[in-house]
Design a protein around this motif. Structure first.
Motif, PDB file in Angstrom:
ATOM      1  N   ILE A 103       1.003  -1.458   0.182  1.00 14.90           N
ATOM      2  CA  ILE A 103      -0.025   0.046   0.063  1.00 14.90           C
ATOM      3  C   ILE A 103       0.938   1.292  -0.224  1.00 14.90           C
ATOM      4  CG2 ILE A 103      -1.806   1.227   1.312  1.00 14.90           C
ATOM      5  CD1 ILE A 103      -2.691  -1.350   0.059  1.00 14.90           C
ATOM      6  N   ALA A 104       0.953   1.718  -1.187  1.00 15.80           N
ATOM      7  CA  ALA A 104       1.770   3.031  -1.509  1.00 15.80           C
ATOM      8  C   ALA A 104       1.446   4.130  -0.686  1.00 15.80           C
ATOM      9  CB  ALA A 104       2.262   3.236  -3.002  1.00 15.80           C
ATOM     10  N   GLU A 105      -0.116   4.313  -0.857  1.00 20.20           N
ATOM     11  CA  GLU A 105      -0.657   5.483  -0.189  1.00 20.20           C
ATOM     12  C   GLU A 105      -1.802   4.962   0.855  1.00 20.20           C
ATOM     13  OE1 GLU A 105      -0.119   8.533  -0.366  1.00 20.20           O
ATOM     14  OE2 GLU A 105       1.385   8.586  -1.861  1.00 20.20           O
ATOM     15  N   PRO A 106      -1.446   5.100   2.010  1.00 21.23           N
ATOM     16  CA  PRO A 106      -2.656   4.686   3.076  1.00 21.23           C
ATOM     17  C   PRO A 106      -3.838   5.379   3.005  1.00 21.23           C
ATOM     18  CG  PRO A 106      -0.822   5.813   4.421  1.00 21.23           C
ATOM     19  CD  PRO A 106      -0.500   5.747   2.893  1.00 21.23           C
ATOM     20  N   TYR A 107      -4.921   4.857   3.352  1.00 21.01           N
ATOM     21  CA  TYR A 107      -6.015   5.642   3.163  1.00 21.01           C
ATOM     22  C   TYR A 107      -7.052   5.065   4.310  1.00 21.01           C
ATOM     23  CZ  TYR A 107      -7.778   1.400   0.642  1.00 21.01           C
ATOM     24  OH  TYR A 107      -8.017  -0.040   0.402  1.00 21.01           O
ATOM     25  N   VAL A 108      -8.307   5.991   4.510  1.00 18.40           N
ATOM     26  CA  VAL A 108      -9.204   5.809   5.417  1.00 18.40           C
ATOM     27  C   VAL A 108     -10.410   5.720   4.774  1.00 18.40           C
ATOM     28  CG1 VAL A 108     -10.415   6.929   7.793  1.00 18.40           C
ATOM     29  CG2 VAL A 108      -7.723   7.244   6.984  1.00 18.40           C
ATOM     30  N   GLU A 109     -11.217   4.640   5.322  1.00 15.61           N
ATOM     31  CA  GLU A 109     -12.700   4.420   4.671  1.00 15.61           C
ATOM     32  C   GLU A 109     -13.514   4.304   6.027  1.00 15.61           C
ATOM     33  OE1 GLU A 109     -12.154   1.477   1.923  1.00 15.61           O
ATOM     34  OE2 GLU A 109     -12.181  -0.243   3.356  1.00 15.61           O
ATOM     35  N   THR A 110     -15.125   4.434   5.492  1.00 18.69           N
ATOM     36  CA  THR A 110     -15.900   4.058   6.764  1.00 18.69           C
ATOM     37  C   THR A 110     -16.476   2.926   6.803  1.00 18.69           C
ATOM     38  OG1 THR A 110     -17.763   5.180   5.494  1.00 18.69           O
ATOM     39  CG2 THR A 110     -16.499   6.663   7.282  1.00 18.69           C
ATOM     40  N   ILE A 111     -16.750   2.075   7.800  1.00 18.33           N
ATOM     41  CA  ILE A 111     -17.410   0.818   7.656  1.00 18.33           C
ATOM     42  C   ILE A 111     -18.873   0.984   8.011  1.00 18.33           C
ATOM     43  CG2 ILE A 111     -17.303  -1.477   8.517  1.00 18.33           C
ATOM     44  CD1 ILE A 111     -14.479  -1.103   9.196  1.00 18.33           C
ATOM     45  N   PRO A 112     -19.791   0.386   7.091  1.00 14.16           N
ATOM     46  CA  PRO A 112     -21.247   0.410   7.653  1.00 14.16           C
ATOM     47  C   PRO A 112     -21.593  -0.038   8.928  1.00 14.16           C
ATOM     48  CG  PRO A 112     -21.020  -0.032   5.214  1.00 14.16           C
ATOM     49  CD  PRO A 112     -19.500  -0.041   5.986  1.00 14.16           C
ATOM     50  N   VAL A 113     -22.380   0.355   9.609  1.00 12.74           N
ATOM     51  CA  VAL A 113     -22.663  -0.123  11.017  1.00 12.74           C
ATOM     52  C   VAL A 113     -22.818  -1.521  11.098  1.00 12.74           C
ATOM     53  CG1 VAL A 113     -24.475   0.183  13.160  1.00 12.74           C
ATOM     54  CG2 VAL A 113     -23.701   2.343  11.850  1.00 12.74           C
ATOM     55  N   ARG A 158     -11.858   2.113   8.824  1.00  9.63           N
ATOM     56  CA  ARG A 158     -11.120   1.117   8.353  1.00  9.63           C
ATOM     57  C   ARG A 158      -9.642   1.981   7.822  1.00  9.63           C
ATOM     58  NH1 ARG A 158     -13.635  -1.792   5.203  1.00  9.63           N
ATOM     59  NH2 ARG A 158     -13.870  -3.684   6.568  1.00  9.63           N
ATOM     60  N   VAL A 159      -8.525   1.435   8.527  1.00  9.58           N
ATOM     61  CA  VAL A 159      -7.278   2.286   8.019  1.00  9.58           C
ATOM     62  C   VAL A 159      -6.592   1.051   7.190  1.00  9.58           C
ATOM     63  CG1 VAL A 159      -5.181   3.395   8.658  1.00  9.58           C
ATOM     64  CG2 VAL A 159      -7.371   4.158   9.728  1.00  9.58           C
ATOM     65  N   VAL A 160      -6.296   1.448   5.863  1.00 10.59           N
ATOM     66  CA  VAL A 160      -5.585   0.453   5.195  1.00 10.59           C
ATOM     67  C   VAL A 160      -4.238   1.018   4.999  1.00 10.59           C
ATOM     68  CG1 VAL A 160      -5.471  -0.865   2.779  1.00 10.59           C
ATOM     69  CG2 VAL A 160      -7.649  -0.267   4.015  1.00 10.59           C
ATOM     70  N   TYR A 161      -3.342   0.138   5.220  1.00 11.57           N
ATOM     71  CA  TYR A 161      -1.796   0.736   5.085  1.00 11.57           C
ATOM     72  C   TYR A 161      -0.800  -0.488   5.211  1.00 11.57           C
ATOM     73  CZ  TYR A 161      -1.455  -0.830  10.095  1.00 11.57           C
ATOM     74  OH  TYR A 161      -1.325  -1.602  11.369  1.00 11.57           O
ATOM     75  N   SER A 162       0.591  -0.174   4.990  1.00  7.98           N
ATOM     76  CA  SER A 162       1.724  -0.960   4.989  1.00  7.98           C
ATOM     77  C   SER A 162       2.442  -0.683   5.857  1.00  7.98           C
ATOM     78  CB  SER A 162       2.445  -1.262   3.484  1.00  7.98           C
ATOM     79  OG  SER A 162       1.478  -1.515   2.622  1.00  7.98           O
ATOM     80  N   GLU A 163       2.729   0.448   6.519  1.00  8.32           N
ATOM     81  CA  GLU A 163       3.858   0.781   7.242  1.00  8.32           C
ATOM     82  C   GLU A 163       3.286   1.553   8.319  1.00  8.32           C
ATOM     83  OE1 GLU A 163       6.507  -0.623   7.349  1.00  8.32           O
ATOM     84  OE2 GLU A 163       6.748  -1.379   5.364  1.00  8.32           O
ATOM     85  N   ALA A 164       3.407   1.448   9.684  1.00 11.34           N
ATOM     86  CA  ALA A 164       2.921   1.652  10.940  1.00 11.34           C
ATOM     87  C   ALA A 164       3.356   3.492  10.990  1.00 11.34           C
ATOM     88  CB  ALA A 164       3.262   1.234  12.170  1.00 11.34           C
ATOM     89  N   GLU A 165       4.535   3.687  10.377  1.00 14.09           N
ATOM     90  CA  GLU A 165       5.003   4.760  10.447  1.00 14.09           C
ATOM     91  C   GLU A 165       4.212   5.975   9.563  1.00 14.09           C
ATOM     92  OE1 GLU A 165       6.920   2.184  10.089  1.00 14.09           O
ATOM     93  OE2 GLU A 165       7.838   2.313  11.929  1.00 14.09           O
ATOM     94  N   THR A 166       3.434   5.503   8.727  1.00 11.20           N
ATOM     95  CA  THR A 166       2.650   6.343   7.874  1.00 11.20           C
ATOM     96  C   THR A 166       1.108   6.831   8.544  1.00 11.20           C
ATOM     97  OG1 THR A 166       1.585   4.352   7.029  1.00 11.20           O
ATOM     98  CG2 THR A 166       3.276   5.246   5.816  1.00 11.20           C
ATOM     99  N   LEU A 167       0.892   6.336   9.631  1.00  9.12           N
ATOM    100  CA  LEU A 167      -0.527   6.264  10.489  1.00  9.12           C
ATOM    101  C   LEU A 167      -0.442   7.782  10.958  1.00  9.12           C
ATOM    102  CD1 LEU A 167      -0.854   2.753  12.303  1.00  9.12           C
ATOM    103  CD2 LEU A 167      -1.930   3.647  10.155  1.00  9.12           C
ATOM    104  N   GLY A 168       0.611   8.401  11.157  1.00  7.96           N
ATOM    105  CA  GLY A 168       0.501   9.746  11.706  1.00  7.96           C
ATOM    106  C   GLY A 168      -0.033  10.903  10.733  1.00  7.96           C
TER     107      GLY A 168
END
Length: 381
Positions: A195-205, A241-251
Motif C-alpha cells: 500500500i503506497a498511499e494509506p487511506y481511511v474508509e468508513t465501515i457501515p454500522v 478502516r485504515v488500510v496501510y503497509s507501514e505503521a510510520e505512515t499512520l501519523g
C-alpha cells in the motif's frame, strides 16, 4: 524483604509476587517491565504468584499461581494474567475492546482495533511517540465514552508466547494529557503489503458490528451489549478502516481519521422492548394458512444474549458472535415462538412483497427456515 510489587491494571490493583524458584535478578527485571504502573498504598484485588517450571496452579481467582518454563515466558505470562485480571474487574461495567489507543492533547482517544498479530502494538508505538500512549492491547470505555487508560508494558517480539514486555517510558512514548480521556474514533487496522498511499474508509454500522464483536471482552456481561456497542460506534462517528503497509505512515492519517464520520443514523429498537414494525406475532392468530407443516414440528428461537433491530435488519448476539438478518430473516425469527411452519409462512407472506412470476414464496421461506436452523438461530421442537 518482600519482592512483591503492586501495579494498576485498568481499575484494578494487581500484586505480583514470586516464589523461591525465581531468582532475584529476574524478579527485578520483571518489576522493571511495570515501572510505569507501579501502585503504592492501594489494597490489591488480585495476587499473582509466579514460579519457574514446576507447573503449580491455583483456581482461586483472587490468588493465581502461574508457571512458565523460561524467564521470557514467565514475564509474558505475568503481563497476560495481570491484563486478564484487570479486564475481569471491569466485567459488566465497561465496553472493552482488543485495541491499542492514543490520546490527543485535548483528551480525545483513537482506538486501534485488531486481533492478535494485526499490528496494534506496532501502531501504538508509532503513534505513541507523537500522542499520549493509552494502551497497546486493551481499551476500556465506560458508558458516555470515558476511557480507562492502561499503559501496559508493550509486548514486542515475533513469538506470541514469549513476547518481551517493554515499559512505555523505555520506548520514548508520550505520557497522558491532563484532560479527561474520551473515546473519539474507532479504527480497524488493516495492514496489507504494497500500500503506497494509506487511506481511511468508513465501515457501515452492521458490518462494523461483525468486525468489532470478536474483538471485545466480556461483551455479554453488559446489560445491553448490542445497544451499548452500536451507541458507542455512532457517538464516535462510525468505525473507520485504515488500510496501510507501514505503521510510520499512520501519523499522517490522524486528521483524516478524526474528520471522517459516517452519515448513518439508523433507527434502533431493542428487541426486549419491541419487535420493530413487524406485527408478526399478532398475525399468527389469523385463520389463513398457506402451507401445512409436518405434524408436531414447531420452531422457536434459540437462546440468545441480545437482539437489536437496526432499521430493517435484525442483529442477534449469541455465544459472542453476531448474526445480521435481513430480508425474510427477521420476520421468520420473530414469528418462531413455538410456531408451526405453516403459521410462520402465513405471517411471512403477509410481510413479503408480491413475488415475481414463477417464484414459489413458500419454498423460499422453507429454505430460509432451514438456514436459520443450521445457523442455530432457530430450533425445531
Amino acid at each position: 524483604m518482600s519482592t512483591a510489587f503492586d501495579v494498576r491494571v485498568l481499575d484494578s490493583v494487581v500484586r505480583v509476587d514470586f516464589d523461591a524458584s525465581v531468582p532475584a535478578e529476574l524478579r527485578e527485571r520483571i518489576r522493571g517491565h511495570w515501572v510505569d504502573l507501579v501502585e503504592d498504598g492501594a489494597e490489591p484485588t488480585v495476587t499473582l504468584t509466579a514460579n519457574l517450571g514446576n507447573g503449580r496452579h491455583s483456581s482461586d481467582p483472587q490468588h493465581r499461581i502461574i508457571s512458565a518454563p523460561s524467564a521470557e515466558q514467565l514475564a509474558a505470562r505475568i503481563v497476560s494474567e495481570a491484563t486478564l485480571a484487570g479486564i475481569a474487574g471491569l466485567s459488566g461495567s465497561a465496553l472493552m475492546l482488543h485495541a491499542g489507543g492514543v490520546a490527543l492533547d485535548d483528551g480525545r482517544v483513537i482506538a486501534l482495533v485488531g486481533p492478535s498479530g494485526r499490528g496494534k502494538t506496532t501502531a501504538s508505538r508509532a503513534l505513541g511517540r507523537h500522542y499520549g500512549y493509552v494502551t497497546d492491547e486493551t481499551l476500556a470505555v465506560y458508558p458516555g465514552g470515558d476511557v480507562v487508560p492502561y499503559r501496559k508494558p508493550l509486548s514486542i517480539g515475533t513469538d506470541p508466547d514469549s513476547k518481551t514486555p517493554h515499559p512505555a517510558s523505555s520506548e520514548g512514548l508520550r505520557g497522558l494529557p491532563d484532560a479527561p480521556l474520551v473515546l473519539d474514533a474507532i479504527v480497524v487496522l488493516d495492514r496489507r503489503d504494497g500500500i503506497a498511499e494509506p487511506y481511511v474508509e468508513t465501515i457501515p454500522v452492521l458490518e462494523s458490528l461483525e468486525a468489532l464483536v470478536p474483538q471485545t471482552s466480556f461483551l455479554s456481561s453488559l446489560r445491553n451489549p448490542l445497544r451499548t456497542l452500536v451507541s458507542t460506534i455512532l457517538s464516535t462517528g462510525g468505525v473507520r478502516r485504515v488500510v496501510y503497509s507501514e505503521a510510520e505512515t499512520l501519523g499522517e492519517l490522524v486528521d483524516e481519521i478524526l474528520s471522517t464520520r459516517t452519515d448513518e443514523s439508523p433507527h434502533l429498537v431493542d428487541v426486549g422492548v419491541s419487535t420493530n414494525d413487524c406485527d408478526c406475532g399478532a398475525k399468527l392468530g389469523e385463520e389463513e394458512v398457506v402451507v401445512e407443516a409436518a405434524p408436531g414440528t414447531l420452531y422457536r428461537r434459540s437462546e440468545y444474549r441480545d437482539a437489536l433491530s437496526v432499521d430493517d435488519a435484525l442483529v442477534v448476539f449469541r455465544q459472542n458472535l453476531v448474526t445480521v438478518l435481513d430480508g425474510l430473516g427477521p420476520v421468520l425469527w420473530f414469528s418462531a415462538a413455538d410456531s408451526t411452519a405453516a403459521e410462520i409462512t402465513d405471517a411471512a407472506l403477509k410481510e413479503m412483497p408480491e413475488p415475481p412470476p414463477g417464484v414459489d414464496p413458500a419454498a423460499i421461506i422453507e429454505a430460509t427456515l432451514d438456514e436459520l436452523v443450521t445457523a442455530n438461530l432457530l430450533v425445531r421442537a
